[in-house]
Write a protein that holds these residues in place. Structure first.
Motif, PDB file in Angstrom:
ATOM      1  N   HIS A  60       0.717  -1.024   0.122  1.00  9.90           N
ATOM      2  CA  HIS A  60      -0.028  -0.156  -0.079  1.00  9.90           C
ATOM      3  C   HIS A  60       0.912   1.320   0.112  1.00  9.90           C
ATOM      4  CE1 HIS A  60       0.502   0.480   4.395  1.00  9.90           C
ATOM      5  NE2 HIS A  60       0.231   1.751   4.367  1.00  9.90           N
ATOM      6  N   VAL A  61       0.200   2.285  -0.452  1.00  5.86           N
ATOM      7  CA  VAL A  61       1.023   3.653  -0.634  1.00  5.86           C
ATOM      8  C   VAL A  61       0.328   4.763  -0.020  1.00  5.86           C
ATOM      9  CG1 VAL A  61       2.170   5.248  -2.203  1.00  5.86           C
ATOM     10  CG2 VAL A  61       2.185   2.740  -2.823  1.00  5.86           C
ATOM     11  N   ASP A  62       0.852   5.560   0.811  1.00 11.85           N
ATOM     12  CA  ASP A  62       0.298   6.683   1.342  1.00 11.85           C
ATOM     13  C   ASP A  62       0.524   7.998   0.444  1.00 11.85           C
ATOM     14  OD1 ASP A  62      -0.683   5.349   3.483  1.00 11.85           O
ATOM     15  OD2 ASP A  62       1.254   5.703   4.620  1.00 11.85           O
ATOM     16  N   VAL A  63      -0.412   8.493  -0.177  1.00  7.82           N
ATOM     17  CA  VAL A  63      -0.207   9.848  -0.871  1.00  7.82           C
ATOM     18  C   VAL A  63      -1.090  10.988  -0.483  1.00  7.82           C
ATOM     19  CG1 VAL A  63      -0.645  10.714  -3.374  1.00  7.82           C
ATOM     20  CG2 VAL A  63      -0.223   8.467  -2.849  1.00  7.82           C
ATOM     21  N   SER A  64      -0.440  12.068  -0.045  1.00 11.37           N
ATOM     22  CA  SER A  64      -0.756  13.327   0.472  1.00 11.37           C
ATOM     23  C   SER A  64      -0.722  14.506  -0.473  1.00 11.37           C
ATOM     24  CB  SER A  64      -0.169  13.668   1.671  1.00 11.37           C
ATOM     25  OG  SER A  64      -0.228  12.530   2.646  1.00 11.37           O
ATOM     26  N   VAL A  65      -1.989  15.120  -0.741  1.00  7.40           N
ATOM     27  CA  VAL A  65      -1.787  16.530  -1.522  1.00  7.40           C
ATOM     28  C   VAL A  65      -2.156  17.453  -0.606  1.00  7.40           C
ATOM     29  CG1 VAL A  65      -2.569  17.591  -3.383  1.00  7.40           C
ATOM     30  CG2 VAL A  65      -2.723  14.993  -3.339  1.00  7.40           C
ATOM     31  N   THR A 157       2.131  15.036  10.401  1.00  4.91           N
ATOM     32  CA  THR A 157       3.491  15.406  10.398  1.00  4.91           C
ATOM     33  C   THR A 157       4.135  14.931   8.906  1.00  4.91           C
ATOM     34  OG1 THR A 157       3.769  15.726  12.846  1.00  4.91           O
ATOM     35  CG2 THR A 157       5.812  15.848  11.510  1.00  4.91           C
ATOM     36  N   SER A 158       4.129  13.551   8.740  1.00  4.72           N
ATOM     37  CA  SER A 158       4.705  13.266   7.517  1.00  4.72           C
ATOM     38  C   SER A 158       4.073  13.557   6.273  1.00  4.72           C
ATOM     39  CB  SER A 158       4.769  11.654   7.557  1.00  4.72           C
ATOM     40  OG  SER A 158       5.738  11.297   8.840  1.00  4.72           O
ATOM     41  N   ALA A 159       2.734  13.437   6.463  1.00  3.08           N
ATOM     42  CA  ALA A 159       1.839  13.890   5.200  1.00  3.08           C
ATOM     43  C   ALA A 159       2.152  15.293   4.733  1.00  3.08           C
ATOM     44  CB  ALA A 159       0.239  13.585   5.528  1.00  3.08           C
ATOM     45  N   LEU A 160       2.249  16.124   5.857  1.00  5.48           N
ATOM     46  CA  LEU A 160       2.568  17.618   5.433  1.00  5.48           C
ATOM     47  C   LEU A 160       4.248  17.785   5.074  1.00  5.48           C
ATOM     48  CD1 LEU A 160       0.718  19.329   8.356  1.00  5.48           C
ATOM     49  CD2 LEU A 160       0.043  19.444   5.764  1.00  5.48           C
ATOM     50  N   GLY A 161       5.069  16.724   5.501  1.00  2.00           N
ATOM     51  CA  GLY A 161       6.483  16.997   5.259  1.00  2.00           C
ATOM     52  C   GLY A 161       7.007  17.981   6.150  1.00  2.00           C
ATOM     53  N   TYR A 162       6.669  18.171   7.400  1.00  2.00           N
ATOM     54  CA  TYR A 162       6.918  19.090   8.250  1.00  2.00           C
ATOM     55  C   TYR A 162       8.292  18.447   9.229  1.00  2.00           C
ATOM     56  CZ  TYR A 162       6.592  22.102  12.457  1.00  2.00           C
ATOM     57  OH  TYR A 162       7.071  23.096  13.686  1.00  2.00           O
TER      58      TYR A 162
END
Length: 646
Positions: A60-65, A157-162
């Motif tokens: 599975h892959v997590d994708v955030s926009v 945090t990871s989804a935002l790249g913070y």
């Protein structure tokens, strides 16, 4: 039309069983709607970028926009926020499993999070601009339904790249006999979810222990630097604090100089690895030889050091060929072997190429390229054979039974901008004894007139002798087609907060934070671009007070109300060249045929070794998002994910 799979030069046909399986799915991420009161006029609905692309071993892959929705903001009076067109940030998340993308929902960021005196507001979608602004009656978001920013930052945090409010980019170089380490601070901008340079870089300078400018330097890995100190006859390794990590005495090398140096590159065998992580530097190879040019019968010494500058192995060998003298040398290395290429010259036009394979046990083979043997002739751009291929080599790959593959560029050095114009790639297949058994000539898809920089070659090898060459090739200079979707607002665009709001209460806030200091600029007029609303405000400098808060001056990079993320003029797309060294075939896979380009600031391919899969994230050009493809609007940019299984 080009076939999806093709074979190229000197190659046999490909069996159907050798072809990988590819599945593709897509989801619209940015869109343009039609003005309901002005036919043919477009209205930008959302802009932003992919902030996370993370694959997992189970497939599975997590994708955030990260998106900024364009709409109309109505705010409670008395807080200094003017009603009008604006943007509001949001996080849109997707999940990918077994060939399918699934939207997981979107969280709008609350504008009032972290403020001492929150205010109420409503944000609605704009449906027309004729005779004033017309909006949907239903709110897209408001102060009640929006997500608290502190909670979003903690949970995603990871989804935002913070990576914290402030981060530093460290770079190092040697200048005028000094080792210079520079740190550039970057400040997090919550509204656009980006890091922008702030203030002036700081530098530390460490004098090097040499009386001449050291020309042979290698950054064996991030955080160390090794250089040749000829007076003391040592290889000295420093860290970024200028401290000596290791000194390696070069006994018996008095009177010799460095002829060639290269990074020792190992292939990352982690279960999940991105294209950028695939090749990792683990050390350096140094070739020492005679101090004079055109020395006959030169005695050469190959020294391998690890990332800390410590000795891994050392071997000597002599190159002899009639009355020819040594003129130049090069090395291409991997974790176990080094292939040394030595050019021997005689007069002005005569030359021979000697090459030797060396590992920890010693010299594996040593050969002189036989130019009179037709089987050893390789025709490449700009020259004949091994000489040209070796000089542009980038990767040495170990094959079964002690054989080797040398992968190189085929490039025209006479580019109009002084850069190397990409023509294609070459791969020399050497037997265990050093004979040339096959040459693979591969033509790139980049147009010759494009004058794009040479792409980085990424190599994914397999135990059975198959080798994947992945390249993110430039296709055209039309990346500006995405500029409307990547012109991000760094702050609220309409009006300035009143002092009565009181700034931050100590919690994270998109309006009152370390970057903007809670100071808003004057509102900017609505601007149009490309026939639709391309942004909300002009590229204006911040107010002087904001510049001071950022520590910027007029000579430095000034922050903007808006910032364009699309800095690369070229659209790029992945190419796969899959070499089967057992059958002598190449499979070509062009992912641009899926109507997609690579994403900025994200890996162009991610590998899952545990499942024999590769994931290729793409973005499409504007496409119809309606029932009829003949419709001009609505249109959308799609996120597209291709999964290749072998």
């Amino acid at each position: 039309m080009r076939n999806f799979y093709t074979t190229i030069g000197l190659l046999l046909t490909i069996s159907a069983s050798a072809q990988p399986r590819v599945s593709v799915d897509s989801v619209a991420i940015f869109s343009i709607a039609e003005d309901q009161y002005s036919q043919g006029k477009g209205l930008l609905r959302a802009k932003g970028f992919i902030s996370q692309f993370k694959a997992h071993e189970d497939g599975h892959v997590d994708v955030s926009v990260f998106r900024q929705h364009v709409g109309y903001l109505s705010a409670e009076k008395g807080y200094g926020v003017k009603n009008g067109p604006n943007t509001i940030p949001a996080l849109f998340r997707l999940g990918y499993q077994e060939g399918h993308l699934q939207p997981l929902g979107e969280q709008f960021v609350s504008l009032t999070s972290g403020l001492k005196k929150p205010f109420s507001y409503h944000f609605q979608t704009i449906i027309g601009l004729t005779g004033g602004v017309q909006t949907e009656t239903k709110d897209l978001t408001d102060n009640v339904t929006a997500t608290d920013y502190a909670r979003l930052l903690q949970e995603q945090t990871s989804a935002l790249g913070y990576r914290g409010d402030v981060t530093n980019l460290t770079s190092a170089a040697v200048q005028n006999n000094n080792f210079v380490v520079q740190k550039t601070p970057y400040q997090y901008v919550p509204y656009s979810n980006r890091y922008l340079p702030v203030g002036q870089p700081t530098s530390r300078t460490y004098p090097l222990d040499t009386r001449q400018s050291p020309t042979h330097i290698v950054f064996a890995n991030q955080g160390t630097m090794t250089y040749h100190q000829p007076q003391a006859n040592q290889l000295i390794t420093l860290d970024t604090l200028g401290r000596t990590v290791h000194s390696l005495a070069l006994d018996g090398l008095s009177g010799k100089r460095v002829w060639a140096i290269t990074d020792v590159v190992d292939e990352n065998t982690a279960a999940i690895v991105t294209a950028g992580e695939l090749q990792q530097r683990v050390g350096a190879d140094w070739l020492f030889g005679p101090d004079e040019n055109k020395a006959k019968n030169p005695e050469l010494v190959l020294i391998r050091t690890d990332a800390q500058g410590k000795l891994v192995f050392r071997h000597s060998f002599t190159v002899s060929h009639e009355d020819y003298g040594m003129t130049q040398a090069a090395i291409i290395s991997n974790a176990t072997d080094a292939l040394v290429n030595v050019t021997m010259g005689k007069g002005l036009l005569k030359y021979e190429v000697a090459y030797a394979k060396i590992n920890a046990k010693g010299v594996v083979f040593q050969r002189i390229w036989d130019k009179k043997n037709a089987a050893q002739i390789v025709r490449v751009n700009g020259g004949n054979g091994i000489f040209k291929a070796f000089s542009d080599s980038r990767h040495l790959v170990n094959l079964p039974n002690g054989e080797s593959l040398v992968i190189s560029y085929d490039a025209n050095q006479a580019s109009s901008k002084g850069t190397s114009a990409l023509i294609g790639y070459g791969a020399l297949h050497l037997s265990a004894g050093g004979d040339l058994t096959r040459y693979y000539g591969i033509k790139a898809t980049t147009p010759a007139a494009l004058d794009a920089p040479l792409p980085t070659l990424r190599v994914f090898s397999q135990p059975d002798g198959r080798v994947m060459l992945w390249v993110n090739e430039a296709r055209n200079a039309q990346a500006s087609q995405f500029s409307a979707f990547s012109l991000l607002d760094n702050e609220l665009q309409s009006g300035g907060l009143s002092n009565s709001v009181g700034g931050s209460n100590g919690q994270p806030s998109v309006l009152a934070n370390r970057t903007t200091n809670g100071i808003r600029p004057a509102s900017s007029p609505l601007s149009e671009a490309g026939g639709f609303i391309g942004g909300l405000g002009r590229l204006a400098d911040r107010a002087a007070a904001t510049r001071n808060a950022l520590g910027l001056d007029r000579q430095s990079t000034e922050a903007k109300q808006q910032e364009q993320m699309e800095t690369n003029p070229f659209n790029t797309a992945p190419m796969l060249y899959w070499l089967d060294t057992q059958s002598g075939t190449v499979l070509v896979r062009d992912f641009a045929l899926l109507n997609g380009y690579s994403l900025p600031n994200q890996p162009f391919v991610v590998f899952n070794r545990s499942r024999n899969e590769a994931y290729v994230p793409l973005r499409t050009s504007l496409q119809s998002a309606g029932q009829s493809k003949a419709m001009r609007y609505p249109q959308a940019v799609y996120f597209k994910l291709a999964r290749m299984t072998w």
